[in-house]
Write an enzyme that holds these catalytic residues in place. Structure first.
Site, PDB file in Angstrom:
ATOM      1  N   LYS A  27       5.480  18.967  -6.005  1.00 37.04           N
ATOM      2  CA  LYS A  27       6.587  19.919  -6.210  1.00 37.04           C
ATOM      3  C   LYS A  27       6.194  20.852  -7.346  1.00 37.04           C
ATOM      4  O   LYS A  27       5.586  20.418  -8.318  1.00 37.04           O
ATOM      5  CB  LYS A  27       7.860  19.143  -6.594  1.00 37.04           C
ATOM      6  CG  LYS A  27       9.012  20.000  -7.013  1.00 37.04           C
ATOM      7  CD  LYS A  27      10.254  19.187  -7.304  1.00 37.04           C
ATOM      8  CE  LYS A  27      10.112  18.331  -8.518  1.00 37.04           C
ATOM      9  NZ  LYS A  27      11.332  17.571  -8.848  1.00 37.04           N
TER      10      LYS A  27
ATOM     11  N   CYS B  77       8.078  35.440 -10.943  1.00 36.38           N
ATOM     12  CA  CYS B  77       7.767  35.568  -9.516  1.00 36.38           C
ATOM     13  C   CYS B  77       8.676  34.687  -8.668  1.00 36.38           C
ATOM     14  O   CYS B  77       8.910  33.520  -8.980  1.00 36.38           O
ATOM     15  CB  CYS B  77       6.312  35.173  -9.286  1.00 36.38           C
ATOM     16  SG  CYS B  77       5.815  35.180  -7.549  1.00 36.38           S
TER      17      CYS B  77
ATOM     18  N   CYS C   4       8.152  35.262  -5.117  1.00 38.62           N
ATOM     19  CA  CYS C   4       7.534  35.426  -3.789  1.00 38.62           C
ATOM     20  C   CYS C   4       6.377  34.447  -3.569  1.00 38.62           C
ATOM     21  O   CYS C   4       5.873  34.339  -2.458  1.00 38.62           O
ATOM     22  CB  CYS C   4       7.037  36.855  -3.602  1.00 38.62           C
ATOM     23  SG  CYS C   4       5.499  37.242  -4.474  1.00 38.62           S
TER      24      CYS C   4
ATOM     25  N   CYS D  11       5.577  37.531 -12.501  1.00 36.80           N
ATOM     26  CA  CYS D  11       5.357  38.510 -11.433  1.00 36.80           C
ATOM     27  C   CYS D  11       4.198  39.423 -11.813  1.00 36.80           C
ATOM     28  O   CYS D  11       4.120  39.879 -12.955  1.00 36.80           O
ATOM     29  CB  CYS D  11       6.629  39.350 -11.244  1.00 36.80           C
ATOM     30  SG  CYS D  11       6.443  40.750 -10.129  1.00 36.80           S
TER      31      CYS D  11
ATOM     32  N   HIS E  80       4.308  40.969  -4.811  1.00 37.04           N
ATOM     33  CA  HIS E  80       5.393  40.934  -3.821  1.00 37.04           C
ATOM     34  C   HIS E  80       5.417  42.216  -2.976  1.00 37.04           C
ATOM     35  O   HIS E  80       5.811  42.177  -1.815  1.00 37.04           O
ATOM     36  CB  HIS E  80       6.754  40.699  -4.490  1.00 37.04           C
ATOM     37  CG  HIS E  80       7.095  41.731  -5.515  1.00 37.04           C
ATOM     38  ND1 HIS E  80       6.810  41.593  -6.848  1.00 37.04           N
ATOM     39  CD2 HIS E  80       7.676  42.941  -5.363  1.00 37.04           C
ATOM     40  CE1 HIS E  80       7.218  42.670  -7.492  1.00 37.04           C
ATOM     41  NE2 HIS E  80       7.741  43.504  -6.612  1.00 37.04           N
TER      42      HIS E  80
HETATM   43 FE1  FES Z   1       6.013  37.449  -6.822  1.00 37.55          FE
HETATM   44 FE2  FES Z   1       6.478  39.786  -7.921  1.00 37.55          FE
HETATM   45  S1  FES Z   1       7.911  38.411  -7.205  1.00 37.55           S
HETATM   46  S2  FES Z   1       4.575  38.852  -7.577  1.00 37.55           S
END
Ligand code: FES
Length: 78
Positions: free
Chosen positions: A23, A46, A48, A57, A61
């Site tokens: 996890k 992040c 994504c 991030c 994304h």
């Molecule tokens: Fe994953 Fe931006 S939300 S790189």
């Protein structure tokens, strides 16, 4: 256009971050975020699962959204 990886085609949310762990749970302490905000106007986490600087991030994304048609984006603290 970026091609989707095999993991992405299989529908995995997380195609490659810390896959050796059962996890992935990231703790962001309020104090740490406050310290980062003293140096930067915003801190983006992040959501994504494609960032090379996870848990932060790095803009990945945008390419993922373009390739997949998804609409993911970061959690931003200001
Ligand atoms: Fe994953 Fe931006 S939300 S790189």
């Amino acid at each position: 256009i970026r091609r989707l990886s095999t993991a992405e085609k299989a529908g995995l949310c997380n195609p490659g971050i810390m896959k050796d762990q059962p996890k992935v749970a990231t703790m962001a302490k309020v104090k740490d975020v406050e310290d980062l905000l003293k140096e930067k106007p915003a801190v983006a986490y992040c959501r994504c699962w494609r960032s090379k600087t996870f848990p932060f991030c790095d803009g990945s994304h945008a390419k993922f959204n373009e390739a997949s048609g998804d609409n993911t984006g970061p959690l931003v603290f200001k």
